[in-house]
Enzyme design. Structure first.
Site, mmCIF file in Angstrom:
data_model
loop_
_atom_site.group_PDB
_atom_site.id
_atom_site.type_symbol
_atom_site.label_atom_id
_atom_site.label_comp_id
_atom_site.label_asym_id
_atom_site.label_seq_id
_atom_site.Cartn_x
_atom_site.Cartn_y
_atom_site.Cartn_z
ATOM 1 N N ARG A 134 -1.971 9.839 11.464
ATOM 2 C CA ARG A 134 -2.840 8.687 11.663
ATOM 3 C C ARG A 134 -4.182 9.147 12.196
ATOM 4 N NH1 ARG A 134 -0.609 3.095 12.408
ATOM 5 N NH2 ARG A 134 -2.428 1.755 12.258
ATOM 6 N N LYS A 172 2.343 4.471 1.352
ATOM 7 C CA LYS A 172 2.519 4.942 2.723
ATOM 8 C C LYS A 172 2.355 6.459 2.705
ATOM 9 C CE LYS A 172 5.787 4.761 6.559
ATOM 10 N NZ LYS A 172 5.567 6.150 6.939
ATOM 11 N N GLU A 192 5.544 8.502 1.114
ATOM 12 C CA GLU A 192 6.847 8.152 1.699
ATOM 13 C C GLU A 192 7.371 6.809 1.220
ATOM 14 O OE1 GLU A 192 7.786 9.539 6.024
ATOM 15 O OE2 GLU A 192 5.932 8.387 5.972
ATOM 16 N N GLU A 209 0.843 -1.198 0.000
ATOM 17 C CA GLU A 209 0.000 0.000 0.000
ATOM 18 C C GLU A 209 0.874 1.241 0.000
ATOM 19 O OE1 GLU A 209 -2.354 -0.294 3.526
ATOM 20 O OE2 GLU A 209 -3.768 -1.700 2.628
HETATM 21 P P1 ATP Z 1 6.015 4.716 13.862
HETATM 22 O O1 ATP Z 1 6.119 3.395 13.161
HETATM 23 O O2 ATP Z 1 6.569 4.713 15.234
HETATM 24 O O3 ATP Z 1 4.638 5.313 13.736
HETATM 25 P P2 ATP Z 1 6.670 6.903 12.251
HETATM 26 O O4 ATP Z 1 5.778 7.858 12.976
HETATM 27 O O5 ATP Z 1 7.947 7.380 11.663
HETATM 28 O O6 ATP Z 1 7.004 5.668 13.137
HETATM 29 P P3 ATP Z 1 6.360 5.180 10.223
HETATM 30 O O7 ATP Z 1 6.791 3.986 10.978
HETATM 31 O O8 ATP Z 1 7.315 5.786 9.272
HETATM 32 O O9 ATP Z 1 5.794 6.278 11.156
HETATM 33 O O10 ATP Z 1 5.074 4.779 9.449
HETATM 34 C C1 ATP Z 1 3.933 4.268 10.080
HETATM 35 C C2 ATP Z 1 2.808 5.262 9.865
HETATM 36 O O11 ATP Z 1 2.519 5.395 8.488
HETATM 37 C C3 ATP Z 1 1.487 4.801 10.431
HETATM 38 O O12 ATP Z 1 1.388 5.076 11.795
HETATM 39 C C4 ATP Z 1 0.483 5.601 9.626
HETATM 40 O O13 ATP Z 1 0.234 6.836 10.259
HETATM 41 C C5 ATP Z 1 1.187 5.872 8.330
HETATM 42 N N1 ATP Z 1 0.604 5.218 7.153
HETATM 43 C C6 ATP Z 1 0.455 5.807 5.946
HETATM 44 N N2 ATP Z 1 -0.076 4.976 5.050
HETATM 45 C C7 ATP Z 1 -0.301 3.809 5.684
HETATM 46 C C8 ATP Z 1 -0.831 2.545 5.260
HETATM 47 N N3 ATP Z 1 -1.225 2.324 4.007
HETATM 48 N N4 ATP Z 1 -0.903 1.554 6.194
HETATM 49 C C9 ATP Z 1 -0.500 1.773 7.467
HETATM 50 N N5 ATP Z 1 0.023 2.936 7.917
HETATM 51 C C10 ATP Z 1 0.126 3.958 7.033
#
Ligand code: ATP
Length: 633
Positions: free
Chosen positions: A296, A291, A443, A289
């Site tokens: 969130r 990102k 991202e 998917e």
């Molecule tokens: P953490 O994993 O601690 O949240 P972070 O804040 O840097 O670290 P990432 O790990 O980089 O976030 O990415 C996870 C976040 O990506 C999720 O919490 C969500 O908010 C976002 N996200 C975006 N698209 C998706 C998707 N398709 N499925 C799940 N999460 C997604």
């Protein structure tokens, strides 16, 4: 197994059955917990305390558990401690008859307001002793203090805190102060509290201590049941009454997901690239998917039509997104009464259909947002459905949850869209999709296995992040020598799937490993490299190879092949040996996310990037990072 037999629980209780638990009991428990950092010890102490309460005054278990986790309500209710130091200093001055200056000076000296409070109270002569504090009274006072609002709220808070401090003695003022600050700092994590609750209740109900093996199993099962219950419904207001009432193993049945109570979001694990994903998910169906880079948003639509939006930390964000809250009821399909969606709220330009970067989203106001004033439009990208029409879907596989998502809501461009996905196991296709995702302003990708359940609050290995930085990397490329390889798996069997890379240290005259590389190759390339490298096979590593025993390739090569690679950045590594002794005495430097740029036929292995250069690049990265941090401040 843990030996609980030495505990005489009834002796722990200094109060009569049915009487309110004295706050001094909790303060003493905190104090003994603070003496150790061992998790098992801490749990044991808590189990003792909880059992004493279960045996005497179980109705105090709820406030005790809240105080142990330094909370006064479930996080989505927004009632929090974390009172500012200036208020606390004032209250302490009033309660002890000292000047604010004096209290501040001692705070500077001790560095801990709890210690200052405890010292001040113990040296204070009191005319009369007030009645001992009880756990439930302190808990109620904490809630009252946190709830004070409006006009003169500061003065009212100071007044309430002063009153509480005046009634406190011995260890109590110290823990009252720290609890009010919102930082107990005794090393008591919520997980320990949950484990201790399960143990205590099982033992209280007569878990036999003789058959140790059997008991250990039952304890473990009890912990799992309570943990599952908490993850489905993270509210002690719901959990504790159920814990007191039902058999432990039935808790997940009784403490169920309720719309309006957010679950902690499932999180993803980082990866170094597509081939790592393929390696981890061999023989599993998975989907990729986009990102999205926003915030969130867990969207709850309740039976009564109300909408709530919760953040990653379960804070209530509904006020921040009144536009979304208003649109949700119109987005659900016919027949949908209640639904919970997991989404990313992303800044979005509706005219062009463009995703905007996170920085734009972060300019949105947080509070008192009027729909008419909103400048930054937001689109929800929905990727999961946790609940639909009375049914909890957490334990269902992603295939079913995705189906539920499609059944629950309609797409409306610019307001709510399904997260874009692609299901493929082809490296090339995935690489292309990753590139597209980056071009679209996201991202990268999150790769998810189709049969995985929703695992609240877990950084799960069923969700893997594939970020774009793995495509970009540091400016300069490196020239590295291929000294080993691993056989490919699955689709890649018959060729080498990953390679061990090294740089050259002129002083030591050795090749020192810097990374394993397994991504960014086409099938064609892998075939070709495998053919060529076979000619350079050697039966064992050369004496001038410096590598780690924890990272041994399937085969070794003579130093004949030089590759130019790009990487994301450098890090100190216990598993690699490049530049060992130059930056760190024991550890080497490794590169992250290496990708092949081209084969360097024109370079001899001794002309590869040197260990000295690697050390320099590492150092300048460290300096650049420092600068970057400063600029952000
Ligand atoms: P953490 O994993 O601690 O949240 P972070 O804040 O840097 O670290 P990432 O790990 O980089 O976030 O990415 C996870 C976040 O990506 C999720 O919490 C969500 O908010 C976002 N996200 C975006 N698209 C998706 C998707 N398709 N499925 C799940 N999460 C997604």
């Amino acid at each position: 197994a843990m030996a609980y037999s030495s505990f005489d629980v009834t002796q722990l209780a200094t109060w009569q059955a049915g009487d309110p638990v004295p706050f001094s009991f909790l303060a003493k428990t905190f104090d003994s917990i603070a003496t150790t950092t061992k998790r098992l010890e801490i749990i044991k102490m808590l189990v003792g305390a909880f059992r004493a309460i279960l045996a005497t005054t179980p109705e105090d278990l709820l406030p005790i558990v809240y105080l142990c986790t330094n909370q006064i309500a479930p996080s989505h209710e927004g009632l929090e401690l974390g009172i500012g130091d200036s208020i606390l200093v004032k209250a302490l001055a009033q309660a002890t008859g000292k000047s604010m200056q004096k209290v501040k000076a001692e705070y500077d000296k001790e560095g801990d307001l709890g210690t200052v409070a405890a010292n001040a109270r113990s040296s204070q002569k009191t005319m009369f002793q007030s009645a001992p504090l009880t756990v439930r009274a302190v808990f109620k006072q904490f809630r009252d203090i946190a709830a004070v609002q409006g006009n003169k709220s500061q003065d009212k808070k100071i007044q309430l805190i002063t009153k509480l401090l005046v009634s406190s003695r011995d260890l109590e003022p110290g823990y009252i102060m720290r609890a009010l600050q919102g930082k107990l700092r005794i090393g008591l994590g919520e997980e320990s509290v949950v484990s201790a609750l399960a143990h205590a209740q099982l033992l209280h109900r007569g878990g036999s201590e003789d058959a140790d093996g059997a008991l250990a199993n039952r304890l473990e099962r009890a912990v799992q049941a309570v943990k599952q219950a908490v993850s489905q419904c993270p509210s002690y207001d719901v959990l504790i009454p159920a814990l007191l009432k039902y058999p432990l193993e039935d808790l997940p049945e009784h403490v169920r997901f309720i719309p309006g109570v957010p679950v902690k979001p499932m999180l993803a694990k980082p990866t170094t690239g597509i081939s790592e994903v393929l390696d981890k998910f061999t023989d599993q169906e998975f989907t990729c998917e986009y990102k999205y880079d926003g915030e969130r948003a867990q969207i709850h639509l309740l039976d009564n039509g109300k909408v709530f939006i919760y953040s990653r930390n379960s804070e209530n964000n509904t006020q921040k997104y009144p536009d979304i809250a208003a649109s949700v009821p119109g987005l659900v399909k016919e027949g949908v009464q209640s639904v919970v969606l997991d989404c990313e709220a992303v800044a979005f330009e509706r005219e062009t259909g463009r995703i905007l970067p996170f920085q734009v989203l972060s300019t949105r106001k947080r509070k008192d947002v009027e729909v008419a004033d909103i400048k930054v439009q937001v689109c929800l990208f929905a990727f999961d459905c946790l609940y639909l029409n009375g049914e909890m879907l957490l334990q269902r596989p992603l295939t079913e949850r995705r189906k539920a998502l499609l059944e629950a809501v309609e797409e409306k461009p610019g307001e709510l869209q399904y997260a874009l996905y692609k299901t493929s196991t082809d490296v090339e296709e995935l690489g292309t999709f990753l590139n597209e995702s980056v071009t679209a302003g996201t991202e990268g990708l999150i790769v998810k296995t189709m049969d995985s359940t929703y695992e609240p609050s877990k950084r799960s290995s069923h969700w893997l992040k594939l970020k774009k930085d793995y495509l970009e990397g540091v400016g300069d490329t490196l020239d590295v020598v291929v000294i080993g390889a691993w056989f490919g798996k699955g689709k890649r069997s018959g060729v080498y799937g990953a390679f061990l890379l090294a740089v050259y240290n002129q002083d030591a005259e050795e090749f020192q490993t810097i990374s394993k590389i397994g991504t960014g190759f086409s099938e064609e390339q892998l075939k070709q490299f495998s053919e060529q490298l076979k000619e350079y096979l050697v039966p064992s590593p050369k004496p001038y190879y410096r590598y780690s025993e924890t990272l041994i390739p399937d085969v070794w090569f003579d130093t004949k092949t030089v590759w130019e690679v790009k990487c994301a950045d450098f890090s100190i590594s216990p598993r690699h040996k490049a530049a060992i002794g130059l930056v760190d005495a024991e550890k080497g430097i490794s590169i992250r996310f290496p990708r092949l740029v081209r084969v360097r036929d024109d370079k001899a292995p001794e002309d590869a990037t040197s260990a000295e250069q690697i050390a320099d690049m590492y150092r300048s990265q460290a300096i650049a990072n420092q600068k970057g941090n400063k600029e952000e401040d």
